[in-house]
Design an enzyme around this catalytic site. Sequence first.
Site, PDB file in Angstrom:
ATOM      1  N   HIS A  73       0.843  -1.203   0.000  1.00 54.41           N
ATOM      2  CA  HIS A  73       0.000   0.000   0.000  1.00 54.41           C
ATOM      3  C   HIS A  73       0.879   1.254   0.000  1.00 54.41           C
ATOM      4  CE1 HIS A  73      -3.595   2.368   1.634  1.00 54.41           C
ATOM      5  NE2 HIS A  73      -2.572   3.199   1.822  1.00 54.41           N
ATOM      6  N   GLU A  74       1.859   1.287   0.893  1.00 51.81           N
ATOM      7  CA  GLU A  74       2.726   2.468   1.000  1.00 51.81           C
ATOM      8  C   GLU A  74       3.658   2.593  -0.205  1.00 51.81           C
ATOM      9  OE1 GLU A  74       1.699   4.519   3.028  1.00 51.81           O
ATOM     10  OE2 GLU A  74       0.589   3.234   4.395  1.00 51.81           O
ATOM     11  N   HIS A  77       1.925   4.208  -3.068  1.00 53.13           N
ATOM     12  CA  HIS A  77       1.887   5.676  -3.002  1.00 53.13           C
ATOM     13  C   HIS A  77       3.149   6.275  -3.625  1.00 53.13           C
ATOM     14  CE1 HIS A  77      -1.794   6.386  -0.809  1.00 53.13           C
ATOM     15  NE2 HIS A  77      -1.437   5.582   0.174  1.00 53.13           N
TER      16      HIS A  77
END
Length: 165
Positions: A73-74, A77
Amino acid sequence: MDIELSYKAKQVMVDCISLAQQAFKRSFPIPSITFNVRGKAAGKAYLQLNQIRLNPILFRENPQAFLEEVIPHEVAHLITYQVYGRVRPHGKEWRGVMESVFGISANTTHRFEVTSVQGKTFEYRCGCMTYPLSIRRHNKVLRKEATYSCQKCHQPLNFTGVQLS
């Protein structure tokens, strides 16, 4: 942070970068990773620093979910920022990286038990119910920097004198 978990986190991050490099046919710098997020957040991506910060307590309590969901998820980004620039944090570009590149559901929030990382809470009351306020909001009320109102009856919330946790 546990050395084994730290190693696994870095390996997952490198694997995600490798998938992104194949998908976008370009290279991406390997992000730095730290374990210093506090509170209820599982992780944070610092776009300009190319850095991922993770919550060490939640990571120890939920290692599999961090390795399978939070770290990708990170990283998504960071990849989204490097490919598309400034776009909505969980917008279509980010979802595309999560789903098409990493093959992972694009969930925007975690469902971890947060009792171990939750800060102090204080009981506030209006005309119809009670609310737990975080220590940050409670301190703002004490310093007269903020007032809070009930979302139902719109009356101001008043401290009952009870610390909940």
